[in-house]
Design an enzyme around this catalytic site. Sequence first.
Site, PDB file in Angstrom:
ATOM      1  N   GLY A  93      61.934  31.724  58.674  1.00 37.66           N
ATOM      2  CA  GLY A  93      62.039  32.314  59.845  1.00 37.66           C
ATOM      3  C   GLY A  93      60.797  32.924  60.100  1.00 37.66           C
ATOM      4  O   GLY A  93      60.399  33.535  61.165  1.00 37.66           O
ATOM      5  N   ASP A  94      60.037  33.514  59.126  1.00 39.21           N
ATOM      6  CA  ASP A  94      58.928  34.374  59.259  1.00 39.21           C
ATOM      7  C   ASP A  94      57.815  34.162  58.157  1.00 39.21           C
ATOM      8  O   ASP A  94      57.468  34.847  57.487  1.00 39.21           O
ATOM      9  CB  ASP A  94      59.413  36.001  59.147  1.00 39.21           C
ATOM     10  N   LEU A  95      57.612  32.880  57.820  1.00 34.03           N
ATOM     11  CA  LEU A  95      56.570  32.473  56.959  1.00 34.03           C
ATOM     12  C   LEU A  95      55.448  32.522  57.158  1.00 34.03           C
ATOM     13  O   LEU A  95      54.970  31.898  58.164  1.00 34.03           O
ATOM     14  CB  LEU A  95      56.992  30.796  56.377  1.00 34.03           C
ATOM     15  N   ASN A 123      53.858  37.118  53.527  1.00 34.37           N
ATOM     16  CA  ASN A 123      55.436  37.025  53.118  1.00 34.37           C
ATOM     17  C   ASN A 123      55.425  35.906  52.033  1.00 34.37           C
ATOM     18  O   ASN A 123      56.525  35.323  51.875  1.00 34.37           O
ATOM     19  CB  ASN A 123      56.369  36.758  54.304  1.00 34.37           C
ATOM     20  N   ASN A 182      54.555  30.375  62.497  1.00 33.05           N
ATOM     21  CA  ASN A 182      53.802  31.479  62.376  1.00 33.05           C
ATOM     22  C   ASN A 182      52.609  31.639  61.517  1.00 33.05           C
ATOM     23  O   ASN A 182      51.843  32.484  61.488  1.00 33.05           O
ATOM     24  CB  ASN A 182      54.850  32.569  61.709  1.00 33.05           C
TER      25      ASN A 182
END
Length: 292
Positions: free
Chosen positions: A174-176, A180, A207
């Site tokens: 969800g936030d790659l 990260n 993202n």
Amino acid sequence: MTIAGPSLPADLVERWGIRSSELIADTRTSLVHRVLRRDGSRAITKQLKPEGLHELSGIDFLDWRKGCGSVLVLDRRNTACLLEDAGTLMLKDYRLQHGEDAANNIILSVLGELHSTSVDAPPDSLIPLRSHFQPLFERTSREDKPDLSAALAYSASIADDLLSSQSDIRPLHGDLHHENIVSGSERGWLAIDPQGLLGDPAYDVANVFGNPDGAFADIIDPRRIIRLVDVFAPAIGCEREKILRYAIAHAGLSICWSLEGGDRISGEGNAMERFAFLNIARRLLEERAFSP
């Protein structure tokens, strides 16, 4: 490293055998320390603040992955967790030295592990993708600045259509993105800080288009946008158009998050970058400029 202080509760210091700690992040949602333990090993502690309780689903995602493509959860206590220290080399810095293609290959490798099957049932706490997009829908309904309103309405329309026709629904990081994914340990490149979502896997690369931080010229370069579409579509196993549409949908959502945090489209921050990307990506989508 500094001696562990009051920001790490005494019971956690004792439970995790912490000798010393270094604060590496103090955000609106969490405190993150790099710690040295009594056995000589290093680890990361993450303590969620009241504003960060929504990140519990991300910790559940890591727990479920059991180190496959991501850092290991070594222990948990209420809203705090002890995590594997994956290292200090961010993909953002690696990309500067080795280039875009090398960085994309690492993203694909990590993504493949994150999306691999597990014998364990996924956690019930994962956030459905439509819930994740609510800030975009809510902001769009009340935005009155013409240019911004039009961009958000376009993004929200695409998001609504995508969310109504999801396929291969599965747990998502969800936030790659480039900050990260980190390396430096013997396990190589690993994902950190997931959102812990449930939805279409095409969203998990959305993202990447707006990153890395500080690479604005690349982010709005149509050639890079098309290249990312061509790289990610076969990896996800979907049409190229779907990848680009999710990137546009996420750009609108990211704008809303930034505006809620006090950013401005007229400034030089994330909101401006995502607004510029959204407009260029929209043109590419409407012109069908990506490969067939």
